[in-house]
Scaffold this motif. Structure first.
Motif, PDB file in Angstrom:
ATOM      1  N   GLU A  32      48.457  34.939  46.738  1.00 45.82           N
ATOM      2  CA  GLU A  32      47.180  34.497  47.040  1.00 45.82           C
ATOM      3  C   GLU A  32      46.257  35.127  46.028  1.00 45.82           C
ATOM      4  O   GLU A  32      45.359  35.965  46.458  1.00 45.82           O
ATOM      5  N   PRO A  33      46.210  34.676  44.690  1.00 46.37           N
ATOM      6  CA  PRO A  33      45.387  35.283  43.693  1.00 46.37           C
ATOM      7  C   PRO A  33      44.026  34.994  44.197  1.00 46.37           C
ATOM      8  O   PRO A  33      43.096  35.942  43.727  1.00 46.37           O
ATOM      9  N   ALA A  34      43.575  34.140  44.834  1.00 51.03           N
ATOM     10  CA  ALA A  34      42.173  33.805  44.887  1.00 51.03           C
ATOM     11  C   ALA A  34      41.672  34.918  45.739  1.00 51.03           C
ATOM     12  O   ALA A  34      40.529  35.329  45.728  1.00 51.03           O
ATOM     13  N   ILE A  35      42.332  35.564  46.656  1.00 55.10           N
ATOM     14  CA  ILE A  35      42.091  36.567  47.692  1.00 55.10           C
ATOM     15  C   ILE A  35      41.576  37.648  47.058  1.00 55.10           C
ATOM     16  O   ILE A  35      40.454  38.617  47.155  1.00 55.10           O
ATOM     17  N   GLY A  36      42.443  37.986  45.803  1.00 59.42           N
ATOM     18  CA  GLY A  36      42.499  39.480  45.137  1.00 59.42           C
ATOM     19  C   GLY A  36      41.397  39.278  44.256  1.00 59.42           C
ATOM     20  O   GLY A  36      40.466  40.201  44.096  1.00 59.42           O
ATOM     21  N   SER A  37      41.089  38.002  43.670  1.00 60.13           N
ATOM     22  CA  SER A  37      39.992  37.629  42.672  1.00 60.13           C
ATOM     23  C   SER A  37      38.508  37.757  43.582  1.00 60.13           C
ATOM     24  O   SER A  37      37.743  38.528  43.341  1.00 60.13           O
ATOM     25  N   ALA A  38      38.711  37.231  44.898  1.00 59.24           N
ATOM     26  CA  ALA A  38      37.373  37.376  45.701  1.00 59.24           C
ATOM     27  C   ALA A  38      36.970  39.044  45.977  1.00 59.24           C
ATOM     28  O   ALA A  38      35.920  39.202  46.360  1.00 59.24           O
ATOM     29  N   LEU A  39      38.243  39.558  46.216  1.00 61.38           N
ATOM     30  CA  LEU A  39      37.824  41.056  46.434  1.00 61.38           C
ATOM     31  C   LEU A  39      37.561  41.917  45.254  1.00 61.38           C
ATOM     32  O   LEU A  39      37.265  43.194  45.462  1.00 61.38           O
ATOM     33  N   GLY A  40      37.603  41.354  44.011  1.00 62.52           N
ATOM     34  CA  GLY A  40      37.295  42.203  43.102  1.00 62.52           C
ATOM     35  C   GLY A  40      38.458  42.829  42.202  1.00 62.52           C
ATOM     36  O   GLY A  40      38.410  43.410  41.123  1.00 62.52           O
ATOM     37  N   ALA A  41      39.623  42.153  42.379  1.00 66.24           N
ATOM     38  CA  ALA A  41      40.874  42.693  41.619  1.00 66.24           C
ATOM     39  C   ALA A  41      40.691  42.069  40.186  1.00 66.24           C
ATOM     40  O   ALA A  41      40.311  40.890  39.865  1.00 66.24           O
ATOM     41  N   ASP A  42      41.032  42.978  39.198  1.00 66.42           N
ATOM     42  CA  ASP A  42      41.131  42.590  37.878  1.00 66.42           C
ATOM     43  C   ASP A  42      42.175  41.773  37.260  1.00 66.42           C
ATOM     44  O   ASP A  42      41.996  40.775  36.534  1.00 66.42           O
ATOM     45  N   GLU A  43      43.332  41.907  37.798  1.00 61.90           N
ATOM     46  CA  GLU A  43      44.366  41.175  37.838  1.00 61.90           C
ATOM     47  C   GLU A  43      45.309  41.007  38.830  1.00 61.90           C
ATOM     48  O   GLU A  43      45.240  42.170  39.876  1.00 61.90           O
ATOM     49  N   TYR A  44      46.072  39.892  39.242  1.00 59.30           N
ATOM     50  CA  TYR A  44      46.602  39.874  40.489  1.00 59.30           C
ATOM     51  C   TYR A  44      48.250  39.365  40.112  1.00 59.30           C
ATOM     52  O   TYR A  44      48.395  38.190  39.467  1.00 59.30           O
ATOM     53  N   LEU A  45      49.098  40.049  40.251  1.00 62.25           N
ATOM     54  CA  LEU A  45      50.515  39.938  40.033  1.00 62.25           C
ATOM     55  C   LEU A  45      51.413  39.902  41.222  1.00 62.25           C
ATOM     56  O   LEU A  45      51.441  40.558  42.037  1.00 62.25           O
ATOM     57  N   THR A  46      52.092  38.647  41.193  1.00 60.22           N
ATOM     58  CA  THR A  46      53.114  38.500  42.479  1.00 60.22           C
ATOM     59  C   THR A  46      54.346  39.187  41.812  1.00 60.22           C
ATOM     60  O   THR A  46      55.166  39.093  40.957  1.00 60.22           O
ATOM     61  N   LYS A  47      54.988  39.937  42.937  1.00 58.83           N
ATOM     62  CA  LYS A  47      56.298  40.636  42.861  1.00 58.83           C
ATOM     63  C   LYS A  47      57.380  39.671  42.741  1.00 58.83           C
ATOM     64  O   LYS A  47      57.361  38.788  43.611  1.00 58.83           O
ATOM     65  N   PRO A  48      58.635  40.002  42.160  1.00 64.15           N
ATOM     66  CA  PRO A  48      58.773  40.815  41.164  1.00 64.15           C
ATOM     67  C   PRO A  48      58.397  40.666  39.696  1.00 64.15           C
ATOM     68  O   PRO A  48      57.919  39.592  39.426  1.00 64.15           O
ATOM     69  N   VAL A  49      57.540  41.729  39.337  1.00 63.79           N
ATOM     70  CA  VAL A  49      56.978  41.583  38.037  1.00 63.79           C
ATOM     71  C   VAL A  49      57.561  42.484  36.939  1.00 63.79           C
ATOM     72  O   VAL A  49      58.236  43.793  37.032  1.00 63.79           O
ATOM     73  N   ASP A  50      57.928  41.850  35.916  1.00 65.38           N
ATOM     74  CA  ASP A  50      58.734  42.345  34.694  1.00 65.38           C
ATOM     75  C   ASP A  50      57.928  43.245  34.041  1.00 65.38           C
ATOM     76  O   ASP A  50      56.678  43.145  34.054  1.00 65.38           O
ATOM     77  N   LYS A  51      58.449  44.232  33.251  1.00 68.01           N
ATOM     78  CA  LYS A  51      57.679  45.168  32.351  1.00 68.01           C
ATOM     79  C   LYS A  51      56.615  44.543  31.431  1.00 68.01           C
ATOM     80  O   LYS A  51      55.568  44.796  31.328  1.00 68.01           O
ATOM     81  N   VAL A  52      56.986  43.350  30.470  1.00 64.94           N
ATOM     82  CA  VAL A  52      56.227  42.698  29.759  1.00 64.94           C
ATOM     83  C   VAL A  52      54.981  42.340  30.474  1.00 64.94           C
ATOM     84  O   VAL A  52      53.746  42.411  29.921  1.00 64.94           O
ATOM     85  N   THR A  53      55.138  41.581  31.518  1.00 68.18           N
ATOM     86  CA  THR A  53      53.869  40.747  32.425  1.00 68.18           C
ATOM     87  C   THR A  53      52.837  42.104  32.871  1.00 68.18           C
ATOM     88  O   THR A  53      51.792  41.947  32.736  1.00 68.18           O
ATOM     89  N   LEU A  54      53.555  43.051  33.329  1.00 70.04           N
ATOM     90  CA  LEU A  54      52.643  44.086  33.732  1.00 70.04           C
ATOM     91  C   LEU A  54      52.058  44.686  32.336  1.00 70.04           C
ATOM     92  O   LEU A  54      50.804  45.090  32.593  1.00 70.04           O
TER      93      LEU A  54
END
Length: 198
Positions: A32-54
């Motif tokens: 739900e990246p829209a919620i993260g963005s609305a709350l002020g997150a700079d980035e929103y990543l969904t697990k599992p997250v690989d090293k390159v993406t992070l």
């Protein structure tokens, strides 16, 4: 997270003037990246997250917070065409502007014409060695503080190594894994230069 949900922590951080400007990367199983963005997150990543993406997300955040590429280009001084092109591609892929020189005389002319943000310098060059360039730049008020990274395959004497450590920011050896350490050090130096100029 227990006992407090991560999004609640994010909300608290963004509602407190003391922590408002802290960079926050959300790592979650909820898509739900829209919620993260609305709350002020700079980035929103969904697990599992690989090293390159992070790491890419962290790099984007650092750049947006003052680690942007400099206005002036980075000068790459390297006589071997394939190595020069590889360094140029490496830097360009990370958003840096690059100019190149294939020998010492060209490098001298480039710096005389316009001061780069930083120089990546090979020591063994046609027409004028990296040592001669470094000595000349350190002897001039205009270039005394010009950041120089030495990248070489030359076997250095103790005296030569001591000289480089005294007159250059960093020494990287082509025989070793130098790409990531060089990029990390470059980002530290460039960010500090930008902040100093701000």
């Amino acid at each position: 997270m227990q006992p407090v949900h991560g999004l609640e922590v994010l909300l608290q951080l963004k509602n407190d003037p003391r922590t408002l400007n802290i960079t926050v990367i959300v790592l979650t199983t909820t898509d739900e990246p829209a919620i993260g963005s609305a709350l002020g997150a700079d980035e929103y990543l969904t697990k599992p997250v690989d090293k390159v993406t992070l790491l890419s997300a962290v790099e984007r955040c650092l750049r947006s917070r003052g680690g942007a590429a400099p206005a002036r280009p980075i000068l790459v001084v390297e006589d071997d065409a394939s190595t020069r092109e590889m360094i140029e591609e490496l830097l360009t892929a990370r958003g840096y502007s690059v100019i190149t020189a294939g020998d010492g005389a060209q490098a001298r002319a480039r710096v005389a014409h316009a001061l780069p943000e930083l120089v990546i310098l090979d020591l063994v060059l046609p027409k004028m060695s990296g040592f001669e360039l470094l000595a000349e730049w350190r002897g001039s008020l205009r270039t005394a503080d010009l950041p120089v990274f030495v990248l070489t395959s030359k076997d250095l004497t103790k005296e030569e190594e001591k000289y480089i450590h005294a007159h250059a920011e960093s020494l990287f050896r082509k025989q070793n894994s130098w790409r990531e350490p060089l990029i990390k050090q470059l980002e530290r130096v460039v960010t500090s230069q930008i902040l100093a100029d701000a």
